[in-house]
Scaffold this motif. Structure first.
Motif, PDB file in Angstrom:
ATOM      1  N   GLU A  62      16.887   6.597  -0.276  1.00  0.00           N
ATOM      2  CA  GLU A  62      16.538   5.186  -0.176  1.00  0.00           C
ATOM      3  C   GLU A  62      16.347   4.764   1.275  1.00  0.00           C
ATOM      4  N   THR A  63      17.198   5.279   2.159  1.00  0.00           N
ATOM      5  CA  THR A  63      17.075   4.948   3.579  1.00  0.00           C
ATOM      6  C   THR A  63      15.760   5.459   4.145  1.00  0.00           C
ATOM      7  N   LEU A  64      15.394   6.682   3.763  1.00  0.00           N
ATOM      8  CA  LEU A  64      14.154   7.276   4.262  1.00  0.00           C
ATOM      9  C   LEU A  64      12.933   6.509   3.761  1.00  0.00           C
ATOM     10  N   ILE A  65      12.925   6.168   2.472  1.00  0.00           N
ATOM     11  CA  ILE A  65      11.793   5.424   1.909  1.00  0.00           C
ATOM     12  C   ILE A  65      11.687   4.043   2.544  1.00  0.00           C
ATOM     13  N   VAL A  88       0.832  -1.201   0.000  1.00  0.00           N
ATOM     14  CA  VAL A  88       0.000   0.000   0.000  1.00  0.00           C
ATOM     15  C   VAL A  88       0.862   1.244   0.000  1.00  0.00           C
ATOM     16  N   ARG A  89       1.857   1.290   0.898  1.00  0.00           N
ATOM     17  CA  ARG A  89       2.648   2.504   1.031  1.00  0.00           C
ATOM     18  C   ARG A  89       3.556   2.711  -0.174  1.00  0.00           C
ATOM     19  N   LEU A  90       4.077   1.607  -0.740  1.00  0.00           N
ATOM     20  CA  LEU A  90       4.919   1.733  -1.921  1.00  0.00           C
ATOM     21  C   LEU A  90       4.127   2.326  -3.072  1.00  0.00           C
ATOM     22  N   CYS A  91       2.893   1.841  -3.265  1.00  0.00           N
ATOM     23  CA  CYS A  91       2.062   2.370  -4.344  1.00  0.00           C
ATOM     24  C   CYS A  91       1.703   3.825  -4.095  1.00  0.00           C
ATOM     25  N   LEU A  92       1.398   4.173  -2.842  1.00  0.00           N
ATOM     26  CA  LEU A  92       1.053   5.554  -2.534  1.00  0.00           C
ATOM     27  C   LEU A  92       2.222   6.484  -2.806  1.00  0.00           C
ATOM     28  N   MET A  93       3.443   6.012  -2.502  1.00  0.00           N
ATOM     29  CA  MET A  93       4.617   6.863  -2.690  1.00  0.00           C
ATOM     30  C   MET A  93       4.997   6.991  -4.154  1.00  0.00           C
ATOM     31  N   THR A  94       5.055   5.853  -4.864  1.00  0.00           N
ATOM     32  CA  THR A  94       5.638   5.871  -6.196  1.00  0.00           C
ATOM     33  C   THR A  94       4.640   5.967  -7.320  1.00  0.00           C
ATOM     34  N   LYS A  95       3.392   5.583  -7.104  1.00  0.00           N
ATOM     35  CA  LYS A  95       2.422   5.584  -8.187  1.00  0.00           C
ATOM     36  C   LYS A  95       1.290   6.577  -7.973  1.00  0.00           C
ATOM     37  N   ALA A  96       1.233   7.167  -6.788  1.00  0.00           N
ATOM     38  CA  ALA A  96       0.194   8.146  -6.471  1.00  0.00           C
ATOM     39  C   ALA A  96      -1.204   7.585  -6.670  1.00  0.00           C
ATOM     40  N   PHE A  97      -1.409   6.340  -6.209  1.00  0.00           N
ATOM     41  CA  PHE A  97      -2.748   5.772  -6.214  1.00  0.00           C
ATOM     42  C   PHE A  97      -3.488   6.252  -4.967  1.00  0.00           C
ATOM     43  N   THR A 140       7.627  14.132  -4.704  1.00  0.00           N
ATOM     44  CA  THR A 140       7.487  14.301  -3.264  1.00  0.00           C
ATOM     45  C   THR A 140       8.725  15.017  -2.746  1.00  0.00           C
ATOM     46  N   ILE A 141       8.520  16.179  -2.132  1.00  0.00           N
ATOM     47  CA  ILE A 141       9.632  16.969  -1.588  1.00  0.00           C
ATOM     48  C   ILE A 141       9.663  16.777  -0.079  1.00  0.00           C
ATOM     49  N   VAL A 142      10.837  16.499   0.468  1.00  0.00           N
ATOM     50  CA  VAL A 142      10.963  16.358   1.923  1.00  0.00           C
ATOM     51  C   VAL A 142      11.824  17.492   2.466  1.00  0.00           C
ATOM     52  N   PHE A 143      11.423  17.986   3.632  1.00  0.00           N
ATOM     53  CA  PHE A 143      12.139  19.052   4.335  1.00  0.00           C
ATOM     54  C   PHE A 143      12.537  18.482   5.697  1.00  0.00           C
ATOM     55  N   ASP A 144      13.810  18.186   5.863  1.00  0.00           N
ATOM     56  CA  ASP A 144      14.290  17.472   7.047  1.00  0.00           C
ATOM     57  C   ASP A 144      14.876  18.458   8.057  1.00  0.00           C
ATOM     58  N   PHE A 145      14.206  18.569   9.210  1.00  0.00           N
ATOM     59  CA  PHE A 145      14.681  19.442  10.286  1.00  0.00           C
ATOM     60  C   PHE A 145      15.456  18.666  11.347  1.00  0.00           C
ATOM     61  N   GLY A 146      15.827  17.433  11.030  1.00  0.00           N
ATOM     62  CA  GLY A 146      16.620  16.641  11.960  1.00  0.00           C
ATOM     63  C   GLY A 146      15.805  15.849  12.957  1.00  0.00           C
ATOM     64  N   LEU A 147      14.488  15.933  12.867  1.00  0.00           N
ATOM     65  CA  LEU A 147      13.603  15.204  13.766  1.00  0.00           C
ATOM     66  C   LEU A 147      12.545  14.478  12.951  1.00  0.00           C
ATOM     67  N   GLU A 148      11.951  13.465  13.542  1.00  0.00           N
ATOM     68  CA  GLU A 148      10.855  12.769  12.881  1.00  0.00           C
ATOM     69  C   GLU A 148       9.538  13.151  13.543  1.00  0.00           C
ATOM     70  N   LEU A 203      14.287  15.502  -3.195  1.00  0.00           N
ATOM     71  CA  LEU A 203      13.201  14.995  -4.033  1.00  0.00           C
ATOM     72  C   LEU A 203      13.246  13.472  -3.977  1.00  0.00           C
ATOM     73  N   LEU A 204      12.125  12.847  -3.619  1.00  0.00           N
ATOM     74  CA  LEU A 204      12.128  11.407  -3.354  1.00  0.00           C
ATOM     75  C   LEU A 204      11.770  10.543  -4.550  1.00  0.00           C
ATOM     76  N   TYR A 205      10.901  11.022  -5.424  1.00  0.00           N
ATOM     77  CA  TYR A 205      10.293  10.163  -6.438  1.00  0.00           C
ATOM     78  C   TYR A 205      11.207  10.038  -7.655  1.00  0.00           C
ATOM     79  N   ASP A 206      11.690   8.807  -7.929  1.00  0.00           N
ATOM     80  CA  ASP A 206      12.675   8.577  -8.983  1.00  0.00           C
ATOM     81  C   ASP A 206      12.118   8.692 -10.398  1.00  0.00           C
ATOM     82  N   ALA A 207      10.886   8.191 -10.624  1.00  0.00           N
ATOM     83  CA  ALA A 207      10.380   8.028 -11.990  1.00  0.00           C
ATOM     84  C   ALA A 207      10.373   9.329 -12.784  1.00  0.00           C
ATOM     85  N   HIS A 208      10.006  10.444 -12.143  1.00  0.00           N
ATOM     86  CA  HIS A 208       9.906  11.716 -12.863  1.00  0.00           C
ATOM     87  C   HIS A 208      11.010  12.689 -12.459  1.00  0.00           C
ATOM     88  N   ARG A 209      12.060  12.161 -11.854  1.00  0.00           N
ATOM     89  CA  ARG A 209      13.139  13.002 -11.340  1.00  0.00           C
ATOM     90  C   ARG A 209      13.738  13.953 -12.381  1.00  0.00           C
TER      91      ARG A 209
END
Length: 450
Positions: free
Chosen positions: A297-300, A180-189, A424-432, A358-364
């Motif tokens: 890759e580690t974050l994903i 589910v999460r892989l599809c949501l991240m990479t395919k935007a289903f 998908t753009i990520v903004f990392d402030f050093g915390l989760e 930028l996380l999403y490889d397909a349209h990088r």
């Protein structure tokens, strides 16, 4: 009631091949292909079009293996040209999806083993084995890729009764959430429903989604002025491209646009140039991945494996106000399009921004980070951002005791093809959780604007 004769014959062919009963496997393959030929596109009694394509590809592969074992090399090569011509020329990823599915079910190995044995053993009566070698390369690539992929994810999808839905079989409950999460991240289903045996998603912008292969071919064509068909894949050297003897001699080829050989000297020369261009592009992509792949890759991976994914990535985090201009979802009607988004991140209390990526490889290739500045609500200091930036590393801005801090991030998009593009753009402030924002641009043609 659905007619399952073709599917049953295909399954029997696989079983016969595994028993090394090649005559019977050949018989069942032919029966499956003949059964498929009886259905029309509007026929509701037979398998759906995607299922027919799967059965056809599997049956042809089993028949190729059977012909090779029976030393009928000419027919094996003929079937090989057919499966490569139809499978790869479409560029929609269905052929590779079938191979992945066969690999996961253990059906690909007998075909691959027979093909490898035939090509490394006897000379096949001196016949040219270009297409058989190409098929072997594709099977080997599929087996290699499968070893590094998640073993619980089934690659082949089957159309269900809902008009705009696709059902994804999953193998166990432990893999469902990853799927589910892989599809949501990479395919935007969009998540639609969930049961023990199926995960169902509703496709967004169904008519405009292009596969990775198709986008790449169109992108190459539009950017470099290519004039002929995209070259066939599975090639390990530009020297493997050849001229179609039948077309040159008779001016006609029964495979038409799906032929895996060039139909003119000009087309052959262009294929060789495109191969060289693709090598350069792959080298650049690999260099970019070496610089930024580890963090992304580690974050994903962490997000996919987490029991609480919202604690790893989230669209809102406490203490950070996100403003953006324009809307995250944009529609344009021109093939050549340019778009920029500006994100203003107001942190109160002040906090350090360590990374933007930028996380999403397909349209990088279509997206990049173009500008980052930091300061208070009145004064901003620009930060250094390299060209075509995919990952920016910060953490060096002096905050000088401010009670709040504002970061402004610019994201650019460029394309010369129609399609639906996401990032998908990520903004990392050093915390989760790490803050993320999703953008989408739909470049769709209007009537008369092709």
């Amino acid at each position: 009631m659905e007619d399952r004769r073709a599917e049953k014959s295909c399954e029997q062919a696989c079983e016969s091949l595994q028993r090394q009963d090649y005559e019977m496997a050949l018989k069942h393959c032919t029966e499956a292909l003949l059964s498929l030929g009886q259905y029309s596109m509007a026929d509701c009694t037979g398998p759906c079009p995607l299922e027919r394509e799967r059965i056809k590809i599997e049956s042809l592969l089993y028949r190729i293996a059977s012909f090779l074992q029976l030393k009928n090399y000419g027919q094996a090569d003929e079937d090989c040209r057919h499966v490569l011509g139809e499978g790869l020329a479409k560029g929609d990823g269905a052929f590779r999806a079938v191979l992945c599915c066969m690999q996961l079910k253990g059906k690909l190995q007998p075909v691959s083993t027979i093909l490898a044995k035939s090509l490394t053993g006897e000379s096949l009566n001196g016949m040219v084995t270009k297409d058989l070698t190409r098929l072997k390369t594709l099977l080997t690539e599929t087996e290699t890729e499968d070893r590094s992929a998640s073993t619980g994810l089934l690659c082949w999808c089957r159309r269900v009764s809902d008009a705009d839905s696709v059902a994804y079989p999953v193998l166990s409950c432990s893999t469902n959430y990853k799927c589910v999460r892989l599809c949501l991240m990479t395919k935007a289903f969009h998540f639609h429903s969930f049961t023990h045996s199926f995960v169902k998603f509703t496709l967004t912008a169904t008519s405009n989604v292009l596969s990775g292969y198709h986008v790449e071919d169109l992108d190459e064509g539009s950017c470099n002025g290519w004039h002929f068909r995209p070259p066939p894949r599975g090639i390990t050297s530009s020297e493997e491209y050849t001229l179609c003897k039948r077309f040159l001699e008779q001016g006609i080829c029964r495979y038409g646009a799906q032929c895996t050989s060039a139909h003119s000297q000009e087309e052959l020369a262009e294929w060789q140039k495109r191969y060289a261009s693709r090598l350069i592009k792959l080298k650049q992509q690999n260099e970019n991945k070496q610089l930024s792949g580890s963090y992304m890759e580690t974050l994903i991976e962490k997000w996919m494996n987490s029991l609480s994914p919202e604690k790893v990535l989230s669209e809102c985090i406490e203490g950070v106000k996100v403003e953006h201009n324009p809307d995250l979802s944009v529609t344009v009607n021109t093939k050549k399009s340019h778009q920029t988004w500006t994100f203003a991140l107001t942190c109160k209390p002040a906090r350090m921004l360590y990374r933007v990526a930028l996380l999403y490889d397909a349209h990088r290739p279509h997206f990049s980070i173009i500008a980052i500045s930091a300061g208070d609500s009145t004064t901003q200091v620009s930060q250094e951002v390299p060209e075509n930036c995919q990952e920016w590393i910060g953490g060096k801005m002096a905050q000088n005791g401010l009670d709040h801090y504002v970061y402004k991030v610019g994201i650019a998009f460029n394309t010369e093809i129609f399609g639906t593009f996401r990032q998908t753009i990520v903004f990392d402030f050093g915390l989760e959780p790490v803050l993320m924002q999703r953008v989408m641009i739909d470049a769709a043609s209007t009537e008369g604007n092709i």
